[in-house]
Design a protein around this motif. Structure first.
Motif, PDB file in Angstrom:
ATOM      1  N   UNK A 117       0.829  -1.199   0.000  1.00 51.68           N
ATOM      2  CA  UNK A 117       0.000   0.000   0.000  1.00 51.68           C
ATOM      3  C   UNK A 117       0.864   1.250   0.000  1.00 51.68           C
ATOM      4  N   UNK A 118       0.264   2.343  -0.432  1.00 55.17           N
ATOM      5  CA  UNK A 118       0.925   3.638  -0.482  1.00 55.17           C
ATOM      6  C   UNK A 118       0.288   4.548   0.553  1.00 55.17           C
ATOM      7  N   UNK A 119       1.126   5.230   1.301  1.00 57.56           N
ATOM      8  CA  UNK A 119       0.657   6.215   2.255  1.00 57.56           C
ATOM      9  C   UNK A 119       1.167   7.587   1.839  1.00 57.56           C
ATOM     10  N   UNK A 120       0.308   8.576   1.938  1.00 54.69           N
ATOM     11  CA  UNK A 120       0.661   9.949   1.614  1.00 54.69           C
ATOM     12  C   UNK A 120       0.562  10.787   2.877  1.00 54.69           C
ATOM     13  N   UNK A 121       1.596  11.560   3.145  1.00 56.28           N
ATOM     14  CA  UNK A 121       1.616  12.392   4.329  1.00 56.28           C
ATOM     15  C   UNK A 121       1.899  13.842   4.001  1.00 56.28           C
ATOM     16  N   UNK A 178       7.879  12.989  -3.668  1.00 56.59           N
ATOM     17  CA  UNK A 178       7.285  14.111  -2.956  1.00 56.59           C
ATOM     18  C   UNK A 178       6.688  15.114  -3.933  1.00 56.59           C
ATOM     19  N   UNK A 179       5.534  15.622  -3.589  1.00 52.78           N
ATOM     20  CA  UNK A 179       4.898  16.674  -4.363  1.00 52.78           C
ATOM     21  C   UNK A 179       4.755  17.898  -3.472  1.00 52.78           C
ATOM     22  N   UNK A 204       5.260  10.424  -0.272  1.00 50.20           N
ATOM     23  CA  UNK A 204       4.672   9.102  -0.417  1.00 50.20           C
ATOM     24  C   UNK A 204       5.602   8.059   0.177  1.00 50.20           C
ATOM     25  N   UNK A 205       5.032   7.118   0.881  1.00 47.99           N
ATOM     26  CA  UNK A 205       5.799   6.018   1.444  1.00 47.99           C
ATOM     27  C   UNK A 205       5.102   4.698   1.144  1.00 47.99           C
ATOM     28  N   UNK A 257      -8.307   9.403  -8.502  1.00 47.36           N
ATOM     29  CA  UNK A 257      -7.056   9.218  -7.778  1.00 47.36           C
ATOM     30  C   UNK A 257      -7.182   8.032  -6.843  1.00 47.36           C
ATOM     31  N   UNK A 258      -6.094   7.303  -6.691  1.00 54.74           N
ATOM     32  CA  UNK A 258      -6.106   6.050  -5.960  1.00 54.74           C
ATOM     33  C   UNK A 258      -5.699   6.176  -4.501  1.00 54.74           C
ATOM     34  N   UNK A 259      -4.880   7.153  -4.196  1.00 50.89           N
ATOM     35  CA  UNK A 259      -4.361   7.315  -2.846  1.00 50.89           C
ATOM     36  C   UNK A 259      -4.584   8.733  -2.359  1.00 50.89           C
ATOM     37  N   UNK A 260      -4.865   8.844  -1.069  1.00 54.14           N
ATOM     38  CA  UNK A 260      -5.145  10.148  -0.467  1.00 54.14           C
ATOM     39  C   UNK A 260      -4.436  10.290   0.867  1.00 54.14           C
ATOM     40  N   UNK A 261      -3.965  11.493   1.142  1.00 50.52           N
ATOM     41  CA  UNK A 261      -3.383  11.779   2.437  1.00 50.52           C
ATOM     42  C   UNK A 261      -4.446  12.165   3.446  1.00 50.52           C
TER      43      UNK A 261
END
Length: 123
Positions: free
Chosen positions: A1-5, A77-78, A24-25, A110-114
């Protein structure tokens, strides 16, 4: 899984600047699109800006000319550089990412959200 912080939110006066970061991690993302959305209290989430892996950008009319989205692919990183802030920019800002690239530009899904970072602009 992807985590966004997200990070970098805070309090600013109208006309000042803030710079948001989203790292992203987890699973490495490549050739994907990242974006920023925001949601003010009592309002729906709205699109702010998006950037492709190669650097193509798209902005909401409300922030065009004031905000700049960028990314560091090596660091997953964005960023969102927010200049000339206005009170109406006050919102929780969310980072989002697609799993892959895009079929159309700009992407809609979008697939991933912080979890979001609060930005408050006072007058």
């Amino acid at each position: 899984q992807v985590q966004l912080g997200e990070s970098g939110g805070g309090l600013a006066q109208a006309g000042e600047s803030l710079r948001l970061s989203c790292a992203a991690s987890g699973r490495t993302l490549s050739r994907n699109t990242m974006a920023w959305f925001r949601q003010a209290p009592g309002k729906e989430r709205e699109f702010v800006a998006t950037i492709s892996w190669s650097g193509s950008t798209s902005y909401a009319d409300s922030v065009k000319g004031r905000f700049t989205i960028s990314r560091d692919n090596a660091r997953s990183t964005v960023y969102l550089q927010m200049n000339s802030l206005k009170p109406e920019d006050t919102a929780v800002y969310y980072c989002a990412a697609t799993r892959y690239g895009y079929a159309r530009w700009p992407p809609v899904e979008y697939d991933y959200w912080g979890q979001g970072t609060q930005v408050t602009v006072s007058s």
